[in-house]
Structures are given as C-alpha cells and as structure tokens.
Design an enzyme around this catalytic site. Structure first.
Site, PDB file in Angstrom:
ATOM      1  N   ARG A 152       0.853  -1.192   0.000  1.00  0.00           N
ATOM      2  CA  ARG A 152       0.000   0.000   0.000  1.00  0.00           C
ATOM      3  C   ARG A 152       0.881   1.230   0.000  1.00  0.00           C
ATOM      4  NH1 ARG A 152       1.864   1.818   3.949  1.00  0.00           N
ATOM      5  NH2 ARG A 152       0.730   3.743   3.567  1.00  0.00           N
ATOM      6  N   GLY A 153       0.226   2.381  -0.212  1.00  0.00           N
ATOM      7  CA  GLY A 153       0.988   3.626  -0.380  1.00  0.00           C
ATOM      8  C   GLY A 153       1.138   3.890  -1.867  1.00  0.00           C
ATOM      9  N   ALA A 154       0.838   5.123  -2.277  1.00  0.00           N
ATOM     10  CA  ALA A 154       0.763   5.415  -3.708  1.00  0.00           C
ATOM     11  C   ALA A 154       1.986   4.946  -4.513  1.00  0.00           C
ATOM     12  CB  ALA A 154       0.520   6.915  -3.882  1.00  0.00           C
ATOM     13  N   GLN A 163      -2.727   2.749   9.812  1.00  0.00           N
ATOM     14  CA  GLN A 163      -1.408   2.796   9.167  1.00  0.00           C
ATOM     15  C   GLN A 163      -0.422   3.629   9.994  1.00  0.00           C
ATOM     16  OE1 GLN A 163      -4.340   3.037   7.567  1.00  0.00           O
ATOM     17  NE2 GLN A 163      -4.205   2.667   5.363  1.00  0.00           N
ATOM     18  N   ASP A 210      -1.926  10.746  -2.389  1.00  0.00           N
ATOM     19  CA  ASP A 210      -2.202   9.717  -3.390  1.00  0.00           C
ATOM     20  C   ASP A 210      -2.462  10.311  -4.758  1.00  0.00           C
ATOM     21  OD1 ASP A 210      -3.116   8.793  -0.567  1.00  0.00           O
ATOM     22  OD2 ASP A 210      -2.660   6.983  -1.706  1.00  0.00           O
ATOM     23  N   ASN A 268      -5.591  12.482   0.055  1.00  0.00           N
ATOM     24  CA  ASN A 268      -4.761  11.720   0.987  1.00  0.00           C
ATOM     25  C   ASN A 268      -5.662  10.983   1.959  1.00  0.00           C
ATOM     26  OD1 ASN A 268      -2.047  10.983   1.771  1.00  0.00           O
ATOM     27  ND2 ASN A 268      -2.415  12.127   3.648  1.00  0.00           N
ATOM     28  N   LYS A 269      -5.035  10.158   2.822  1.00  0.00           N
ATOM     29  CA  LYS A 269      -5.816   9.335   3.745  1.00  0.00           C
ATOM     30  C   LYS A 269      -6.894  10.126   4.472  1.00  0.00           C
ATOM     31  CE  LYS A 269      -5.468   5.917   4.090  1.00  0.00           C
ATOM     32  NZ  LYS A 269      -6.279   5.112   3.158  1.00  0.00           N
TER      33      LYS A 269
HETATM   34  C1  LIG Z   1       3.535   7.837   0.040  1.00  0.00           C
HETATM   35  S1  LIG Z   1       1.900   7.785  -0.409  1.00  0.00           S
HETATM   36  C2  LIG Z   1       1.172   7.219   1.054  1.00  0.00           C
HETATM   37  C3  LIG Z   1      -0.295   7.463   1.090  1.00  0.00           C
HETATM   38  O1  LIG Z   1      -1.015   6.265   0.777  1.00  0.00           O
HETATM   39  C4  LIG Z   1      -1.801   5.939   1.904  1.00  0.00           C
HETATM   40  O2  LIG Z   1      -2.988   5.328   1.591  1.00  0.00           O
HETATM   41  P1  LIG Z   1      -3.147   3.715   1.738  1.00  0.00           P
HETATM   42  O3  LIG Z   1      -2.510   3.320   3.026  1.00  0.00           O
HETATM   43  O4  LIG Z   1      -4.661   3.536   1.709  1.00  0.00           O
HETATM   44  O5  LIG Z   1      -2.466   3.132   0.518  1.00  0.00           O
HETATM   45  C5  LIG Z   1      -2.057   7.276   2.570  1.00  0.00           C
HETATM   46  O6  LIG Z   1      -3.006   8.032   1.874  1.00  0.00           O
HETATM   47  C6  LIG Z   1      -0.681   7.857   2.477  1.00  0.00           C
HETATM   48  O7  LIG Z   1      -0.564   9.213   2.699  1.00  0.00           O
END
Ligand SMILES: CSC[C@H]1O[C@H](OP(=O)(O)O)[C@H](O)[C@@H]1O
Length: 358
Positions: A58-60, A208, A249, A259-260
């Site tokens: 996960r993470g963009a 997270q 994201d 973002n989250k």
């Molecule tokens: C470095 S981008 C990280 C970004 O992605 C996360 O979302 P997810 O955990 O649902 O993939 C979150 O928005 C973070 O800021």
C-alpha cells in the site's frame, strides 16, 4: 502454498515493502505489521491484485511499483505470443491491475508507462517484448528510490533541531520503495544527527499510523509518539507541533490533495493553529490531467473495516457505514508540496505546471 519468508523484528529496519530478487516478486504483507514481518512471493497476477486491494502492499508509490511488477508476473508465461497477441494481453492485464484501487494515480501511471514502453518498441516476439516490460518495471522501481531520496533532500531544508512534526497515515518507506515521502526528510535529518519529535496519528480505520509509521520510525531510532486521530487538535493546542508533513495519493493540477481520510481535518486544524502543512510526493503522484480535487475518485472500502476492530465487532449489526479511504484537502490549506524537483509553493495551478509539464 505461497512462498513466505518470516523476518526477525531485528532485521525489520532492512526490510522493504517490495523485494525483486532473482526475477521473483516478494511483497511485505503490511496487514501483519507490526507483529509479524512476512515477505510473500507473488506467483500470479491475481495474487498481486489482491495484495494491492487488501493493502498488503500500500501507499501510492509502492502500489505503482507493485503494479508494474504485477505485469511482469502476469506476462512471464506469454512470451510465445506474437506482438499483436502479447500487446493485447498486456493491455488486458494492465486494466485488471488498474481496477484494484482507484485513487492513487501512481498505479495507473506505472501501468501506463509499462504498456507504452512495450507499444513503442518495434520488437515482434513476445520474448523480446517481455524483456522490455521487465526492464521498464525495474526502472520504475529504481527511480522510485531515487525520487524519494530527492524528496528528502529538498524536505530536510524545512527541518530544524527540536521541532515537533505531525504526520497522518503512513507515507513512510513502507509506502514506497525506500525512504518514504513524508518521512524522507525525517530519515535524512535523523541520519545527519538532528533531533526532533514525530507525532503519528493512528489513522483509523486501518491504523497505518500506529501500526506502520510508528513501527518504522521506532525501528530507525526516531523519537515517535503515537496519538489517536482525535488528539491531533490537542497536541497542536499544546504547542507541540511546528509542522505537519503528510503524503498524498494524487495531486490535482490546482494543488488540491487527495490523501488518507482525516487529512482534511488535520489541515483545517493546522490552519486554525497557524501551523504549516506540507505534502510530500514524487512526480508520479502529480496528475496534471485532473483539474481539481473534485474529479478525484475516492475509494470507498468495506464496512467491516469500520464496524470491526480486528476480529471484534465494535458497531451494531446492520448499522449504516461510510468508509471513504481518502479525502481531499483544498490547495488553500497546503503551504507547500515537497517533491523530487523541489518545494513547490502557491499558486499551484501555475507552479505545478511549470515544474511537471513534460
Ligand atoms: C507515500 S503515499 C502514502 C499514502 O497512501 C496511503 O494510503 P493507503 O494506506 O490507503 O495506501 C495514505 O493516503 C498515504 O498518505
């Protein structure tokens, strides 16, 4: 049975979210952190799709790199196809992987870059085209590491001894190939001997911030405190926060930031307490084709993530639930965007284009 590799907690600081070893793809299963550090070999494109969907990876930036390698996994048995059939199958698999999560532009960007690299080559055999595919995926992976390090080099200019930083969700090395985006300046500053305090919002519903950001910063020896999401205003009011740094994201052309979920609230509170809000991202997260945040598709996830805390039900059966995974912070609340090309400041509709228009 998947090929799994348990890592010792002590080795955890070395573990990356994505391991490409002997042309095999391993993903760190982030749903098991912080208790278990488990690398899982990816043997099918369906497994990669599921890993992205379930936030095992996960993470963009990380899901962009995983998507690119997912195409390698998808196409490695298709090398006997001729060009027409190979490209058609590649496009199909890219569309499939793209369907796993909609908000982070990096996934679509990476898949598109791989497909276009194959289409641009004039090679005719599936085997030759597969070699181009794999090379592009490896380039995306290597570049992500360098882009995040560059974010750190630019972002470290904002850091100073003794400051307090609040971050939300995980935009750490676990969300990228290494360094992270929001955490990149923190890692570089820490490595250069700077002392500072990080407050990591737990980031419900999937935590997270407490499970991942707190874990990776603690592993690195950085002073990190986990707080609940509803404590962000409290620590700001106490004067403990000098700066907010978050990941993103998708950045729209006008500087609106997806973002989250919860980031919008943090930005509004920071504005109230006159605290600067920085957003950190590589070029692959900036989407100049999306005019404003209103056009960004916000992923709605399963209700169980909200009605349960792990396996324990914490809301009534049949209760109505909303579970958007992201929100959009308007550009007016963003002080600057820390990128691999420098710190971009308002007016974003002009400065983003100047920095990222090819
Ligand atoms: C470095 S981008 C990280 C970004 O992605 C996360 O979302 P997810 O955990 O649902 O993939 C979150 O928005 C973070 O800021």
């Amino acid at each position: 049975m998947d090929n799994q590799r348990e890592m010792k907690q002590g080795d955890a600081e070395k573990v990356k979210s994505i391991l490409w070893e002997k042309e095999q793809l391993f993903l760190l299963d982030q749903t098991r952190l912080p208790g278990e550090v488990l690398l899982e070999e990816q043997n099918s494109v369906e497994q990669v799709w599921d890993a992205i969907k379930q936030l095992k990876v996960r993470g963009a930036p990380a899901i962009g790199v995983a998507g690119a390698y997912g195409l390698v996994v998808a196409m490695r048995e298709q090398t006997s196809l001729d060009r027409t059939a190979f490209v058609a199958e590649l496009r199909k698999q890219a569309a499939y992987l793209d369907s796993s999560r909609p908000t982070a532009v990096n996934l679509h960007w990476a898949l598109t870059r791989v497909v276009e690299s194959v289409e641009r080559s004039r090679l005719q055999s599936g085997g030759d085209l597969f070699a181009v595919l794999q090379k592009t995926a490896e380039e995306i992976h290597a570049e992500d590491i360098q882009l995040c390090r560059s974010i750190g080099e630019h972002g470290v200019s904002l850091m100073r001894e003794g400051m307090g930083i609040l971050t939300h969700c995980n935009a750490g090395r676990l969300a990228t190939s290494d360094y992270g985006t929001a955490t990149a300046p923190m890692y570089l500053a820490h490595g250069r001997g700077m002392g500072f305090r990080v407050y990591s919002d737990e980031s419900r519903p999937l935590l997270q911030g407490s499970r991942l950001t707190a874990w990776e910063l603690q592993q690195a020896g950085i002073d990190v405190t986990t707080i609940t999401d509803n404590m962000a205003a409290f620590v700001m009011q106490q004067g403990l926060i000098d700066m907010v740094i978050v990941g993103t994201d998708r950045v729209a052309a006008n500087g609106d930031v997806a973002n989250k979920i919860g980031t919008l609230g943090v930005a509004i509170m920071a504005k109230h307490f006159d605290i600067p809000v920085y957003v950190a991202c590589p070029a692959s997260t900036v989407d100049l084709s999306t005019a404003t945040g209103e056009q960004i598709v916000i992923e709605e996830r399963e209700a169980e993530e909200v009605t349960h805390f792990g396996l324990r039900r914490t809301a009534p059966e049949g209760i109505k639930v909303r579970n958007p995974a992201f929100d959009v912070t308007p550009h007016e609340l963003v002080t600057g965007i820390i990128t691999d090309r420098g710190i971009i400041r308002p007016p974003f509709s002009e400065t983003l284009k100047a920095a990222f228009c090819q």
